[in-house]
Design a protein around this motif. Structure first.
Motif, PDB file in Angstrom:
ATOM      1  N   ARG A  24      -2.679   3.149  13.664  1.00 47.39           N
ATOM      2  CA  ARG A  24      -3.270   2.707  12.405  1.00 47.39           C
ATOM      3  C   ARG A  24      -4.105   1.434  12.621  1.00 47.39           C
ATOM      4  O   ARG A  24      -5.144   1.251  11.982  1.00 47.39           O
ATOM      5  CB  ARG A  24      -2.162   2.467  11.379  1.00 47.39           C
ATOM      6  CG  ARG A  24      -2.655   2.117   9.969  1.00 47.39           C
ATOM      7  CD  ARG A  24      -3.364   3.302   9.323  1.00 47.39           C
ATOM      8  NE  ARG A  24      -3.923   2.974   8.038  1.00 47.39           N
ATOM      9  CZ  ARG A  24      -3.278   3.123   6.875  1.00 47.39           C
ATOM     10  NH1 ARG A  24      -2.042   3.597   6.862  1.00 47.39           N
ATOM     11  NH2 ARG A  24      -3.861   2.821   5.746  1.00 47.39           N
ATOM     12  N   VAL A  31      -4.618   8.195   9.182  1.00 45.30           N
ATOM     13  CA  VAL A  31      -3.697   8.948   8.328  1.00 45.30           C
ATOM     14  C   VAL A  31      -4.418   9.576   7.140  1.00 45.30           C
ATOM     15  O   VAL A  31      -3.954  10.566   6.569  1.00 45.30           O
ATOM     16  CB  VAL A  31      -2.558   8.027   7.844  1.00 45.30           C
ATOM     17  CG1 VAL A  31      -1.595   8.772   6.941  1.00 45.30           C
ATOM     18  CG2 VAL A  31      -1.806   7.461   9.034  1.00 45.30           C
ATOM     19  N   GLU A  32      -5.581   9.038   6.800  1.00 47.32           N
ATOM     20  CA  GLU A  32      -6.305   9.510   5.624  1.00 47.32           C
ATOM     21  C   GLU A  32      -7.090  10.785   5.890  1.00 47.32           C
ATOM     22  O   GLU A  32      -7.426  11.512   4.959  1.00 47.32           O
ATOM     23  CB  GLU A  32      -7.274   8.429   5.141  1.00 47.32           C
ATOM     24  CG  GLU A  32      -6.607   7.131   4.721  1.00 47.32           C
ATOM     25  CD  GLU A  32      -5.692   7.322   3.536  1.00 47.32           C
ATOM     26  OE1 GLU A  32      -5.970   8.204   2.698  1.00 47.32           O
ATOM     27  OE2 GLU A  32      -4.684   6.595   3.439  1.00 47.32           O
ATOM     28  N   GLN A  62       2.270   4.620   3.983  1.00 45.91           N
ATOM     29  CA  GLN A  62       0.851   4.462   4.259  1.00 45.91           C
ATOM     30  C   GLN A  62      -0.009   5.423   3.432  1.00 45.91           C
ATOM     31  O   GLN A  62      -1.098   5.063   2.991  1.00 45.91           O
ATOM     32  CB  GLN A  62       0.574   4.689   5.752  1.00 45.91           C
ATOM     33  CG  GLN A  62       1.182   3.643   6.663  1.00 45.91           C
ATOM     34  CD  GLN A  62       0.745   3.823   8.105  1.00 45.91           C
ATOM     35  OE1 GLN A  62      -0.247   4.485   8.389  1.00 45.91           O
ATOM     36  NE2 GLN A  62       1.487   3.220   9.026  1.00 45.91           N
ATOM     37  N   LYS A  63       0.492   6.637   3.249  1.00 48.11           N
ATOM     38  CA  LYS A  63      -0.290   7.642   2.519  1.00 48.11           C
ATOM     39  C   LYS A  63       0.653   8.517   1.681  1.00 48.11           C
ATOM     40  O   LYS A  63       1.033   9.618   2.097  1.00 48.11           O
ATOM     41  CB  LYS A  63      -1.092   8.519   3.483  1.00 48.11           C
ATOM     42  CG  LYS A  63      -2.017   9.514   2.778  1.00 48.11           C
ATOM     43  CD  LYS A  63      -2.665  10.462   3.776  1.00 48.11           C
ATOM     44  CE  LYS A  63      -3.543  11.478   3.057  1.00 48.11           C
ATOM     45  NZ  LYS A  63      -4.140  12.469   3.991  1.00 48.11           N
ATOM     46  N   ARG A  65       0.154  10.433  -0.752  1.00 50.06           N
ATOM     47  CA  ARG A  65      -0.395  11.749  -1.117  1.00 50.06           C
ATOM     48  C   ARG A  65      -0.151  12.814  -0.044  1.00 50.06           C
ATOM     49  O   ARG A  65      -0.276  14.008  -0.324  1.00 50.06           O
ATOM     50  CB  ARG A  65      -1.902  11.638  -1.370  1.00 50.06           C
ATOM     51  CG  ARG A  65      -2.283  10.791  -2.569  1.00 50.06           C
ATOM     52  CD  ARG A  65      -3.762  10.975  -2.913  1.00 50.06           C
ATOM     53  NE  ARG A  65      -4.627  10.826  -1.753  1.00 50.06           N
ATOM     54  CZ  ARG A  65      -5.040   9.666  -1.245  1.00 50.06           C
ATOM     55  NH1 ARG A  65      -4.630   8.535  -1.800  1.00 50.06           N
ATOM     56  NH2 ARG A  65      -5.833   9.618  -0.191  1.00 50.06           N
ATOM     57  N   ILE A  66       0.194  12.386   1.150  1.00 48.67           N
ATOM     58  CA  ILE A  66       0.442  13.363   2.211  1.00 48.67           C
ATOM     59  C   ILE A  66       1.622  14.265   1.867  1.00 48.67           C
ATOM     60  O   ILE A  66       1.728  15.388   2.364  1.00 48.67           O
ATOM     61  CB  ILE A  66       0.668  12.649   3.559  1.00 48.67           C
ATOM     62  CG1 ILE A  66       0.501  13.629   4.723  1.00 48.67           C
ATOM     63  CG2 ILE A  66       2.036  11.978   3.609  1.00 48.67           C
ATOM     64  CD1 ILE A  66       0.529  12.962   6.090  1.00 48.67           C
TER      65      ILE A  66
END
Length: 278
Positions: A24, A31-32, A62-63, A65-66
Motif C-alpha cells: 500500500r 487495493v482500489e 483499507q477498502k 467496499r471490497i
C-alpha cells in the motif's frame, strides 16, 4: 501493475499484513483496483478461504467496499468465511455488510445455508443475529435451511435453529417433492434427528409427500437394518401411520391412531422389526 497484483495475492495467501501495508505504501491504489484474475477472487476472498483474520480485517479497513465484491460463483467473502467456519472473519464482515446475509450464490445459497450445511453453530449465531429473516429463505428446489441440516446430518445445527427460530411453518415446510425434514430423517435413518423431531417439536408426523408417502411408509419401504426398531418405536409413539390408513373414515382412523400409541404387537416379529403392510 500485474506484478504488484501478484504480490498482493501472495500476501493474502500468506496472511501477511506487513506485506499488505508495504504494498500500500508503494502503490496507494493497489487495493482500489478491480480484480482481474481468472476466478474474480479478491484478496479478501483468499483471506476468507484460508482463515487469515488479521489480513481480512486490515484490507476491510483499507477498502470496506471490497466486502461486496463477488467471485465467479457469485460468492462474497461472507459466503466463504461462513462455509469455512471462520467466525472472526464473519464478525468483521458483518460490521461492514450486515445486510448481505440474504445474498445468494450461484446455487441459491446464502451464508446461513452454508454455515448450517457445515454445522458451524457460532457462525450461525452471528448471521442469525444480523439478519434473522435470512434463515427462512428457500433454495431452488424448495428446500429450507432445516432440510439442509438433515441432508448434511448436522444435528447440532438443526437443534440450534429449531430452538431459536420458533417457526412452525418452517418446521413442517415441504420441498418441491413434498418432503419434510422428518421424511428426510427417516429416509436416511437418522435416529437422533427423528427422536428430536418426534419428541421435542410440533412436527406433523403424518405429512404426505408428493408421491403419497408418510414417514411411516418411507420406513416400511426402506432396506431393513438394525435401526428400524428404534425408528419405528419413535414414530409409533408420535402417532405415525401409513398414508393408506389416513384415507380411512374418522372413527376408524381414531382407533388405528390409538392402537399405534398403546400397542406395538402388530408391528413386531421375534426375528426383527416389521411395519404393518409388509
Amino acid at each position: 501493475m500485474e506484478n504488484m497484483e501478484r504480490k498482493l495475492y501472495e500476501a493474502a495467501m500468506a496472511g501477511s499484513v506487513n506485506t499488505l501495508l508495504e504494498l500500500r505504501q508503494q502503490d496507494p491504489l493497489i487495493v482500489e483496483r478491480p480484480t482481474v484474475n481468472c476466478l474474480s477472487e479478491t484478496p479478501l476472498h483468499v483471506a476468507a478461504l484460508l482463515g487469515h483474520e488479521d489480513f481480512a480485517k486490515e484490507i476491510l479497513r483499507q477498502k470496506p467496499r471490497i466486502a461486496e465484491e463477488l467471485d465467479s460463483r457469485k460468492s462474497s467473502a461472507l459466503h466463504i468465511a461462513s462455509q469455512k467456519g471462520y467466525v472472526g472473519i464473519v464478525k468483521a464482515l458483518l460490521q461492514v455488510i450486515p445486510d448481505k446475509c440474504s445474498d445468494t450464490d450461484v446455487d441459491g445459497r446464502n451464508p446461513l445455508h452454508l454455515a448450517a450445511m457445515r454445522g458451524h453453530i457460532d457462525v450461525l449465531e452471528e448471521l442469525a443475529r444480523a439478519k434473522p429473516d435470512a434463515a427462512s429463505a428457500r433454495l431452488i428446489w424448495g428446500e429450507t435451511i432445516l432440510h439442509l441440516c438433515v441432508k448434511h446430518n448436522q444435528l447440532e445445527a438443526l437443534k440450534f435453529l429449531l430452538e431459536n427460530m420458533g417457526d412452525s411453518e418452517l418446521l413442517n415446510a415441504k420441498d418441491d417433492y413434498g418432503m419434510t425434514i422428518l421424511h428426510l430423517a427417516v429416509a436416511d435413518k437418522q435416529i437422533e434427528a427423528i427422536k428430536l423431531l418426534t419428541t421435542s417439536t410440533a412436527i406433523e408426523v403424518n405429512a404426505v409427500t408428493a408421491n403419497g408417502f408418510t414417514a411411516w411408509d418411507i420406513l416400511a419401504q426402506s432396506k431393513r437394518d438394525t435401526k428400524d426398531w428404534d425408528i419405528g418405536e419413535l414414530l409409533r409413539r408420535a402417532g405415525a401411520i401409513s398414508a393408506q390408513d389416513l384415507q380411512l373414515p374418522a372413527n376408524e382412523l381414531a382407533v388405528i391412531q390409538t392402537n399405534s400409541v398403546t400397542s406395538h404387537e402388530n408391528n413386531q416379529k421375534h426375528e426383527g422389526y416389521y411395519l404393518r403392510g409388509f
